[in-house]
Enzyme design. Structure first.
Site, PDB file in Angstrom:
ATOM      1  N   LYS A   1      20.933  59.522  11.976  1.00  0.00           N
ATOM      2  CA  LYS A   1      21.148  58.073  11.981  1.00  0.00           C
ATOM      3  C   LYS A   1      22.626  57.801  12.247  1.00  0.00           C
ATOM      4  O   LYS A   1      23.494  58.334  11.532  1.00  0.00           O
ATOM      5  CB  LYS A   1      20.738  57.528  10.607  1.00  0.00           C
ATOM      6  CG  LYS A   1      20.155  56.146  10.592  1.00  0.00           C
ATOM      7  CD  LYS A   1      19.604  55.864   9.192  1.00  0.00           C
ATOM      8  CE  LYS A   1      19.105  54.469   9.043  1.00  0.00           C
ATOM      9  NZ  LYS A   1      18.779  54.156   7.649  1.00  0.00           N
TER      10      LYS A   1
HETATM   11  O1  G3P Z   1      16.908  50.989   6.262  1.00  0.00           O
HETATM   12  C1  G3P Z   1      17.970  50.117   6.030  1.00  0.00           C
HETATM   13  C2  G3P Z   1      17.764  49.469   4.708  1.00  0.00           C
HETATM   14  O2  G3P Z   1      17.875  50.420   3.712  1.00  0.00           O
HETATM   15  C3  G3P Z   1      18.661  48.341   4.400  1.00  0.00           C
HETATM   16  O3  G3P Z   1      17.993  47.590   3.465  1.00  0.00           O
HETATM   17  O4  G3P Z   1      17.721  45.978   1.663  1.00  0.00           O
HETATM   18  O5  G3P Z   1      19.864  47.277   1.885  1.00  0.00           O
HETATM   19  O6  G3P Z   1      19.300  45.472   3.497  1.00  0.00           O
HETATM   20  P1  G3P Z   1      18.766  46.511   2.594  1.00  0.00           P
END
Ligand code: G3P
Length: 217
Positions: free
Chosen positions: A83
């Site tokens: 990633k």
């Molecule tokens: O895969 C990306 C994700 O983990 C981000 O999620 O909820 O931290 O915006 P969030």
């Protein structure tokens, strides 16, 4: 639509994987930090458990260091997707790793133009962050729709991996739009099973079963 689980918590991945709900796993530095585990060790454990792609994120910012980290992460297992962030250095790293036959997930995508660049650089996955766009009163699902249109217009093979998913509704919305994959925390995947009418109907069935003395085993 494929389901990836967005966590580095081994027990939670195992529970969903045993149910056949896990087509892959995504992690990021925040999720690795939350797990309290060493990135190489926990990622190897996840790769051994899950058949599908497991995203492991670089932490360097310049292309040379990112490339070195990406190559090291890719050695963990054949199902690693490296990633990289959607920066110019990340796109350079994406192109090199892709040319070496390594899967790449380009993350932190917030615009259709960024998604177009990632596809040109040969990304296996593009990760648009729905929830974080919604957080600032923009429309995360509209971005997924735009990327779907652009990729289909030109036959790009990069998979749209909807990320930053915050609710069960996001999952069905992404499936309607045609996202290839959605990655969500375990609690969101589990919440997809909930419906108030299921609870209400089940309570009525249980009451009637009790009244009638129905026994099966
Ligand atoms: O895969 C990306 C994700 O983990 C981000 O999620 O909820 O931290 O915006 P969030």
């Amino acid at each position: 639509m494929k389901f990836f689980v967005d966590t580095a918590e081994i027990d939670q991945i195992k529970e969903l994987n045993d149910l056949g709900m896990v087509d892959g796993v995504t992690t990021n530095p925040s999720l690795i930090a939350k797990s309290g585990r060493d990135i190489l060790e926990v990622t190897k454990e996840i790769c051994d458990m899950v058949d599908g792609p497991v995203s492991a994120e670089v932490v360097a910012l310049d292309a040379d260091d990112m490339l070195a980290e990406g190559r090291k992460l890719a050695k963990i297992a054949d199902n690693i997707a490296v990633k990289v962030p959607l920066t110019w250095a990340g796109l350079k790293t994406c192109k090199t790793l892709t040319d070496e036959g390594i899967m790449v997930n380009v993350t932190l995508c917030f615009s259709a133009n960024q998604a177009l660049l990632a596809a040109k650089a040969g990304a296996t996955f593009i990760s648009p962050f729905i929830g974080r766009l919604d957080d600032i009163n923009l429309d995360g699902l509209e971005l997924i729709e735009d990327i779907r249109t652009i990729y289909d217009n030109y036959g790009f093979e990069t998979n749209i991996l909807a990320a930053s998913i915050r609710s069960a509704n996001h999952m069905s919305d992404c499936a309607k739009i045609g996202a290839d994959v959605a990655t969500a925390p375990p609690n969101v995947i589990k919440a997809m099973a909930n419906h108030v009418l299921t609870d209400k109907g089940l309570a009525a069935f249980m009451a009637d079963a009790k009244k009638a003395g129905i026994k099966i085993v």
